[in-house]
Design a protein around this motif. Structure first.
Motif, short mmCIF file in Angstrom:
data_model
loop_
_atom_site.label_atom_id
_atom_site.label_comp_id
_atom_site.label_asym_id
_atom_site.label_seq_id
_atom_site.Cartn_x
_atom_site.Cartn_y
_atom_site.Cartn_z
N LEU A 85 0.80 -1.33 -0.08
CA LEU A 85 -0.15 0.10 -0.02
C LEU A 85 0.94 1.24 0.05
O LEU A 85 0.62 2.26 -0.43
N GLU A 86 1.92 1.14 0.73
CA GLU A 86 2.88 2.24 0.81
C GLU A 86 3.42 2.42 -0.68
O GLU A 86 3.76 3.62 -0.97
N ILE A 87 3.94 1.35 -1.23
CA ILE A 87 4.42 1.59 -2.66
C ILE A 87 3.38 2.62 -3.58
O ILE A 87 3.79 3.23 -4.21
N LEU A 88 2.21 2.03 -3.30
CA LEU A 88 1.14 2.58 -4.46
C LEU A 88 0.96 4.02 -4.06
O LEU A 88 0.60 4.92 -4.84
N GLU A 89 1.03 4.19 -2.84
CA GLU A 89 0.91 5.80 -2.44
C GLU A 89 2.29 6.71 -2.91
O GLU A 89 2.10 7.61 -3.03
N GLN A 90 3.42 6.05 -2.76
CA GLN A 90 4.60 6.66 -2.93
C GLN A 90 5.18 6.53 -4.56
O GLN A 90 5.65 7.73 -4.81
N ALA A 91 4.47 5.53 -5.35
CA ALA A 91 4.85 5.43 -6.63
C ALA A 91 3.62 4.98 -7.41
O ALA A 91 3.49 3.88 -7.92
N ALA A 92 2.54 5.83 -7.54
CA ALA A 92 1.33 5.48 -8.30
C ALA A 92 1.55 4.96 -9.58
O ALA A 92 0.77 4.35 -9.92
N ASP A 93 2.76 5.32 -10.12
CA ASP A 93 2.68 4.97 -11.56
C ASP A 93 3.62 3.56 -11.64
O ASP A 93 4.13 3.24 -12.54
N ALA A 94 3.97 2.97 -10.47
CA ALA A 94 4.56 1.83 -10.60
C ALA A 94 3.98 0.65 -11.35
O ALA A 94 2.91 0.45 -11.28
N ASP A 95 4.69 0.00 -12.23
CA ASP A 95 4.36 -0.97 -12.96
C ASP A 95 4.67 -2.51 -12.57
O ASP A 95 3.72 -3.38 -12.65
N THR A 96 5.79 -2.56 -11.75
CA THR A 96 6.55 -3.93 -11.55
C THR A 96 7.10 -3.65 -10.10
O THR A 96 7.65 -2.59 -9.98
N ILE A 97 6.71 -4.50 -9.40
CA ILE A 97 7.36 -4.67 -8.23
C ILE A 97 8.17 -5.96 -7.99
O ILE A 97 7.60 -7.02 -8.16
N LEU A 98 9.79 -5.71 -7.75
CA LEU A 98 10.54 -7.02 -7.64
C LEU A 98 10.94 -7.02 -6.43
O LEU A 98 11.20 -6.27 -5.44
N LEU A 99 10.60 -8.36 -5.76
CA LEU A 99 10.80 -8.50 -4.20
C LEU A 99 11.39 -9.97 -4.21
O LEU A 99 11.19 -10.89 -4.88
N ALA A 100 12.12 -10.30 -3.03
CA ALA A 100 12.89 -11.66 -2.65
C ALA A 100 11.49 -12.47 -2.00
O ALA A 100 10.71 -12.09 -1.30
N VAL A 101 11.59 -13.64 -2.39
CA VAL A 101 10.72 -14.68 -1.91
C VAL A 101 11.51 -15.83 -0.92
O VAL A 101 12.37 -16.34 -1.45
N THR A 137 21.42 -9.06 -13.77
CA THR A 137 21.64 -10.54 -14.55
C THR A 137 20.83 -10.61 -15.73
O THR A 137 21.19 -11.30 -16.84
N GLY A 138 19.92 -9.62 -16.19
CA GLY A 138 18.99 -9.77 -17.25
C GLY A 138 18.04 -10.70 -17.07
O GLY A 138 17.25 -10.90 -17.92
N ALA A 139 18.05 -11.55 -15.87
CA ALA A 139 16.87 -12.31 -15.56
C ALA A 139 15.31 -11.63 -15.70
O ALA A 139 14.63 -12.22 -16.30
N TYR A 140 15.52 -10.28 -15.28
CA TYR A 140 14.20 -9.47 -15.68
C TYR A 140 14.76 -8.34 -16.68
O TYR A 140 15.60 -7.67 -15.96
N ARG A 141 14.01 -7.95 -17.77
CA ARG A 141 14.44 -6.96 -18.40
C ARG A 141 13.00 -5.99 -18.64
O ARG A 141 12.22 -6.42 -19.51
N PRO A 142 13.32 -4.78 -17.93
CA PRO A 142 11.92 -3.84 -18.01
C PRO A 142 11.76 -3.51 -19.45
O PRO A 142 12.88 -3.29 -19.94
N ALA A 143 10.65 -3.28 -19.88
CA ALA A 143 10.19 -2.64 -21.07
C ALA A 143 10.61 -1.03 -20.96
O ALA A 143 10.79 -0.47 -20.02
N PRO A 144 10.61 -0.59 -22.19
CA PRO A 144 11.12 1.05 -22.19
C PRO A 144 10.05 1.80 -21.36
O PRO A 144 8.76 1.46 -21.76
N GLY A 145 10.42 2.39 -20.69
CA GLY A 145 9.46 3.47 -19.78
C GLY A 145 8.97 2.73 -18.62
O GLY A 145 8.00 3.39 -17.91
N GLU A 146 9.10 1.31 -18.52
CA GLU A 146 8.53 0.57 -17.27
C GLU A 146 9.15 1.25 -16.02
O GLU A 146 10.14 1.34 -16.02
#
Length: 302
Positions: free
Chosen positions: A151-167, A275-284
């Motif tokens: 919820l904090e992420i949405l408030e601080q970065a409403a334009d966020a497209d992707t969230i990367l986190l450890a599991v 490492t390129g395991a995830y490659r964001p799209a332009p503008g993501e």
């Protein structure tokens, strides 16, 4: 199973108990600095929600099992709410975390070499004494509490497209995915040597995995939680794997470039990008969650 409404309820319940951690922009990325949370990890959110949601604590207090971070969080939340805490940890738990537990006033019991062994002992203890059992990652209240970070992420970065986190066990992933469902995608990053989410998604449900590697102290769960799997399947969470070398390099980068000290497990999220395991799209717009800082910084050079 948990949903967005559960996370909203948790946010109201723990308001004033946890820190609203900052967001920083670095090298085109947004870094959610959750390593600045009480006790050095996101776990304080779930611990407070579990204890407060249960009402007046039993005379026996609370019991948990943890490789370190969940125990620190429960010990802190218990102390803040005037509750006794007993924490079971494997003998392999880092000394810095064990020392932190004792500083917070928790009774520490070291059992076995794996988290699963400590968990078995802790659940037996809770059943014997009537203490409130706080699971490290697989209880609705715990997952919903961790989701308040989303919820904090949405408030601080409403334009966020992707969230990367450890599991590890998946409590953070489950909470954040429920919090941002329909707003942003969540990608779970794991060490190749501890692929709990990856295995669950491939086999259609949580399954035991062997755990080893540099991040085993914080991502040491041998099985993804049932709640985490249900939320991941519902919301389309993806899994990426990174090796130890990449994790070590990402952790060192966070220190040398930004003077941020994090655990090896935390650095897995950044490693997926490097490492390129995830490659964001332009503008993501990508948010990398830095979820824990309980580490020995003596091996960080520069």
């Amino acid at each position: 199973m948990i949903f967005h409404a559960d996370v909203r309820d948790a946010a109201a319940r723990i308001a004033g108990r946890v820190r609203r951690t900052p967001m920083a922009e670095a090298d085109g990325l947004l870094l959610k600095l959750e390593q600045l949370q009480h006790t050095g990890s996101f776990k304080a959110r779930g611990a407070f929600n579990r204890i407060l949601a249960a009402g007046p604590p039993p005379a026996a207090g609370v019991v948990t099992a943890s490789g370190g971070n969940a125990g620190l969080a429960v010990a802190f939340a218990a102390a803040e709410t005037g509750t006794r805490a007993e924490v079971y940890v494997p003998r392999t738990a880092p000394p810095v975390k064990v020392a932190g537990l004792r500083r917070l006033g928790a009774a520490v019991v070291q059992v076995g070499d794996r988290y699963a062994e400590a968990q078995e002992a802790a659940t037996e203890r809770a059943a014997e004494t009537g203490a409130l059992y706080c699971h490290a990652y697989d209880q609705p209240e715990v997952c919903a509490g961790q989701g308040t970070l989303g919820l904090e992420i949405l408030e601080q970065a409403a334009d966020a497209d992707t969230i990367l986190l450890a599991v590890g066990g998946g409590g953070l992933m489950a909470g954040v995915a429920a919090a941002v469902e329909g707003r942003a995608q969540v990608i779970g990053v794991e060490p190749e040597t501890a692929p709990t989410l990856n295995r669950a998604l491939r086999t259609g449900g949580p399954a035991d995995v062997a755990v080893s590697g540099v991040a085993a102290d914080s991502l040491g769960a041998t099985r993804l939680g049932d709640i985490a799997y249900a939320v991941a399947a519902r919301t389309g969470v993806r899994s990426l794997l990174v090796d130890d070398e990449a994790i070590i390099a990402a952790r060192r980068e966070l220190w040398t470039r930004h003077r941020l000290v994090v655990e090896h497990g935390t650095a897995a999220a950044l490693a997926a990008l490097r490492t390129g395991a995830y490659r964001p799209a332009p503008g993501e717009r990508v948010v990398v969650v830095l979820c824990g800082a309980n580490t020995d910084p003596s091996d960080l050079a520069g």
